[in-house]
Design an enzyme around this catalytic site. Structure first.
Site, short mmCIF file in Angstrom:
data_model
loop_
_atom_site.label_atom_id
_atom_site.label_comp_id
_atom_site.label_asym_id
_atom_site.label_seq_id
_atom_site.Cartn_x
_atom_site.Cartn_y
_atom_site.Cartn_z
N GLU B 44 0.85 -1.20 0.00
CA GLU B 44 0.00 0.00 0.00
C GLU B 44 0.89 1.25 0.00
OE1 GLU B 44 -2.29 0.11 3.61
OE2 GLU B 44 -3.66 1.64 2.85
N LYS B 127 -9.03 2.44 -2.66
CA LYS B 127 -9.42 1.74 -1.43
C LYS B 127 -10.84 2.12 -1.01
CE LYS B 127 -7.19 1.15 3.15
NZ LYS B 127 -6.02 1.62 3.95
N CYS B 163 -5.49 -3.26 2.05
CA CYS B 163 -5.45 -3.30 3.52
C CYS B 163 -6.81 -3.39 4.22
CB CYS B 163 -4.64 -2.11 4.03
SG CYS B 163 -3.82 -2.44 5.62
#
Lengths: 599, 599
Positions: B44, B127, B163
């Site tokens: 990330e 994300k 994540c």
């Protein structure tokens, strides 16, 4: 149309002091009731103080907040004010949280308003919009509500909202309009910021038009760590007329007599509007009084008010009675000492002069003159013996020797503070902090830094304003003229001035305004006409000083971006603003919304 | 079924160092390509480093991140790796933000993954789930994405997630399953925390089952301010089998050969799934290699690894080459010095002994013994002359005199650090910081505090473990036995020990575990069997020391709640845990979900 006397109590409560805060709310409700108020509004989370930060994540804290508001309702009735309707902010909780990263399911807190009447909590509202930018972290600690609350008070339908709810399009304001509310009561803990009062007034007027009813906007007062709440509570009619406006930087009751439409339960929104009738009958007709509409202070006076209140509350709320300041004869420490005298009285201020071999005679004279003008206790301790003892043990020279002097001063003043129980005030200003022009554990020592968010040019403005204000009241100006007019110097080596290391403060402060407040990039600053070399050196200094700022004491926020909760940057950070040529590189080949797919 | 060689590059990038990070990513892609990888996954925001914090709010920074990823794509092709598919995290932006409180409409950043192939950015994913608890502030700085990305690589449909997307029920994992993905690639910057590796493995296995396909979980490595990323990258099959597992606390390429289903565009989700074909043809059949499945380190070794990496990266990434530590002969400074030697080599460590009249001979001997065992440079400067010079000028006594000694030490060590360019390491441990048992600007000076999150009992454990580890390798144990076994003392007055002021460390640390880590209330702690008087005094000390902790240097987080970004409390805070009797007050009369309306 029914009449309603609405009292906005802009009070100063303390985070975590639930018993003390309940006592404050009882006291101001009593005053409002004696003044004939039917509805009394208190600020956002007045019961717990604002901001509670991660205290909200402690079950025992939320339990205590819930108990406190119940106790407050009973006490109000016991004291004979059960027929007054009180709306007050507190922390409650609701439901379950399922974010696994947050430590598994648990009940989560909400930022709430309670409606108290007849000894009971008769209704509850949870804030919809949770600000999570700038100084705010509410999304971190609260879950949002999604219902509107309309309480019928003396025949009038009063909708309730909390702070950020007003700043968002749609949401509770629009719901209040659709639900036919006769008045929108908004509880706030909106921190002071230069020029924000104008923004707020405009916003409240626009939202009153949208809701089609007056808005009563009650704001907190007082200092809490880096935040200063300025009060300035407002009532604005649907047409935009300001019906009442309270003072800034002090507790007050702002009372307004309103003629409002009788509540009629409007169809629609039923699923999301909770309606509670507190008192159905209108108030018998009475002669309304005129309300006060105070004007906000001029800019510099307003900043001064914020600094004095922030300092007073930090001292008081943290259990100190007195402060110590290292007075150098320079402008920063002079302004800090003068602010301290205004905040807690010169009898609670101790000024210490710590001259070195490099300190000029005018510095010592100016420091003593300041003490005499302000009337605080003044002592002098030359630092040469300590500096010599260090240099006899460890051979330090250059910048290390300069810093040594500052640290000997820091150690001395902290020793006196420890021994006598004073809070040490740090004297660094925002310009110095920005570029890291201070000695860590030296001149930066202290538990509170009144000038942390005050650029150097504003330090001079405030000093001149304070002196002029004294003259206008027939008093002696507190700050020696020589302190204001001489060139600034750290006096850590012979003939040193700040401008040996820094650009002129007018230039520095203008660049900082663009870079820190405006988050502008290098290219934009050059376009604005700043010199590239100066911009590069200032920006590099600012980026590199983050580690130093992290170890600095809190101080009152007065700008859009203070060096505190507003601006959160990594320490380990190799980012440097790209040189102007970088903006001439070929256009990026990542398109924002349409990646170059080959499908 | 098509084969795919997937390389997870767990690399150590630095926040803001876009050019350096691009170079790291190029280098590891080259290694992966030479190893025959078809798909290379990076962590990330590897391009910008993690966490970028408010840098994301600077337009020039986001522009630079976008340019960097485009440059990276071109460089990969130029270097001959254009046929490898690379997925890498960076910061991009999208759309407009209308939050008025946040400063008016502006374009807002997103936490993104870019898919690079053939010299171009061929696809982008933003994300969905933005963590905003604990150390995370992503809701503050990013806007969420809402589309799934599926890229066909060598005939296999690879879904991409970042994540927190994995920690949330539903969302991208479920979408990936519904969209028929053959592999789910998850880019992470998941900070180390004791026992978190077990939690992660369990989570990845559960999500792989939900998605019905293997998950390749690549995690960052390295220290960034208070965070330490531990690597420990994983590939887990849909059935829960661990197919590959990388090392902890060091950069590595974790390569896995997978047999995966051929991609078939599944109906449904069309509106929210972006499908991009990178390379349609499967790889010609080849002989798969076995992957490494490393076991995570035992607990104390793992903590040691985190502390060493955190320290090394803080020194290196902030441009230092050496550190200075005040070595007292006590256990904290001994462990700090030993960690520093492990991190950057004894030749870059300077130990300074600063004995006072109260320092015992064994302290001086133990400090020198430590230096000899570890092999770092050692100097001694007695502080008596400086202390006497202060006391000759300002009459300090009692605690103020004790603190004076600590501040003279702080001033001395900072002078040497300034003069010689070392980073000063603070030696305070978590137990001391918790209760405020340290002198501000004294023993707490320093730019980095390796033991900030290490309770005293763990300081002993780590020291014993490190010595045992040396013995097992046939080396001399670095920490003198006497340092480990003697009773801890600040030696600021005759015969002082820590236990004059504090409960035994086993008791203190157990209470801190409950109160700080567990956010438990007083009543719960008493139920758990702790003594009420001890709990009350510890809890009061912890609450009161917040101001002191705020002025303390960063240090590596190893626990669930470190004293840093994890735990954000007000300074001005009068909250004290209610006495047990408070839990016996009448039940609250505020019901959570059903206020007692009278309608």
């Amino acid at each position: 149309m029914p009449q309603l006397r609405v009292a906005m109590a802009q009070v100063d409560t303390t985070v975590g002091d639930l018993d003390g805060n309940v006592a404050v709310i009882l006291d101001w409700t009593r005053r409002a009731a004696q003044d004939g108020a039917h509805l009394v509004l208190f600020p956002e989370t007045a019961v717990t103080g604002y901001p509670v930060e991660d205290l909200a994540l402690r079950t025992s804290f939320v339990d205590a907040s819930r108990r406190a508001v119940g106790r407050l309702a009973r006490r109000l009735a016991d004291d004979g004010f059960g027929d007054v309707t009180v709306v007050v902010g507190y922390v409650d909780r609701v439901g379950e949280d399922a974010r696994p990263g947050a430590g598994g399911p648990r009940r989560l807190p909400q930022n709430c308003a309670a409606v108290l009447h007849g000894g009971r909590v008769v209704a509850r509202y949870a804030k919809h919009h949770l600000p999570n930018y700038g100084v705010f972290d509410e999304y971190r600690i609260f879950v949002p509500g999604d219902d509107l609350l309309v309480v019928r008070v003396r025949g009038v339908d009063v909708a309730v909202a909390i702070c950020e709810d007003l700043w968002q399009d749609g949401g509770p304001v629009q719901m209040a309009g659709d639900a036919g509310a006769g008045l929108l009561a908004v509880l706030n803990a909106s921190p002071y910021e230069r020029d924000k009062d104008d923004v707020r007034l405009e916003l409240v007027a626009r939202r009153a038009a949208e809701a089609g009813c007056p808005i009563a906007y009650v704001n907190a007062v007082g200092g809490q760590d880096e935040l200063v709440f300025d009060g300035d509570s407002l009532v604005v009619a649907a047409g935009g007329t300001v019906l009442a406006r309270g003072p800034q930087f002090r507790e007050a009751l702002v009372v307004t007599d309103l003629d409002l439409p009788a509540g009629v339960t409007t169809p629609g929104w039923e699923e999301h509007v909770q309606r509670v009738t507190v008192t159905a009958e209108a108030v018998p007709a009475y002669e309304p009084r005129a309300s006060e509409v105070l004007q906000p202070l001029p800019d510099v006076a307003e900043v001064h008010g914020a600094l004095v209140l922030g300092l007073r509350d930090y001292v008081r709320k943290n259990g100190f009675r007195s402060v110590v300041v290292a007075v150098s004869g320079g402008i920063d420490s002079a302004l800090v000492a003068s602010l301290a005298c205004d905040a807690i009285g010169p009898e609670n201020v101790l000024g210490i002069s710590l001259p070195s071999g490099y300190s000029s005679q005018h510095s010592r004279d100016d420091a003593e003159d300041l003490a005499n003008r302000c009337g605080f206790e003044y002592r002098q301790y030359p630092i040469a013996p300590m500096v010599e003892a260090f240099l006899g043990t460890v051979p330090l020279r250059g910048v290390a020797e300069e810093n040594l002097q500052a640290r000997v001063r820091g150690t001395t003043i902290m020793g006196i503070a420890n021994q006598e129980g004073h809070l040490t005030l740090a004297t660094s200003n925002k310009s110095e902090l920005a570029v890291g022009y201070s000695t860590l554990y030296g001149d930066s020592v202290g538990g509170y830094a009144p000038l942390k968010d005050v650029p150097k040019t504003l330090v001079w403005e405030l000093s001149r304003w304070r002196n002029a204000e004294a003259l206008s009241r027939g008093e002696q100006p507190p700050i020696p003229e020589n302190t204001i007019t001489k060139p600034p110097s750290a006096e850590l080596r012979p003939d040193q001035t700040d401008q040996d290391s820094l650009p002129p403060y007018e230039v520095l402060d203008a660049i900082l305004e663009d870079y820190v407040e405006g988050d502008r990039g290098r290219a934009e600053m050059l376009e604005a006409g700043f010199d590239a070399t100066v911009v590069d050196s200032v920006v590099t200094l600012v980026d590199r000083a983050e580690w130093k700022r992290r170890q600095f004491a809190p101080g009152p926020k007065i700008s859009y971006k203070a060096f505190g909760r507003d601006r959160r940057l990594p320490i380990t950070n190799r980012w440097r603003e790209p040189a102007a040529s970088a903006s001439l590189t070929p256009p990026v080949d990542v398109k924002t919304d349409s990646p170059l797919g080959q499908d």
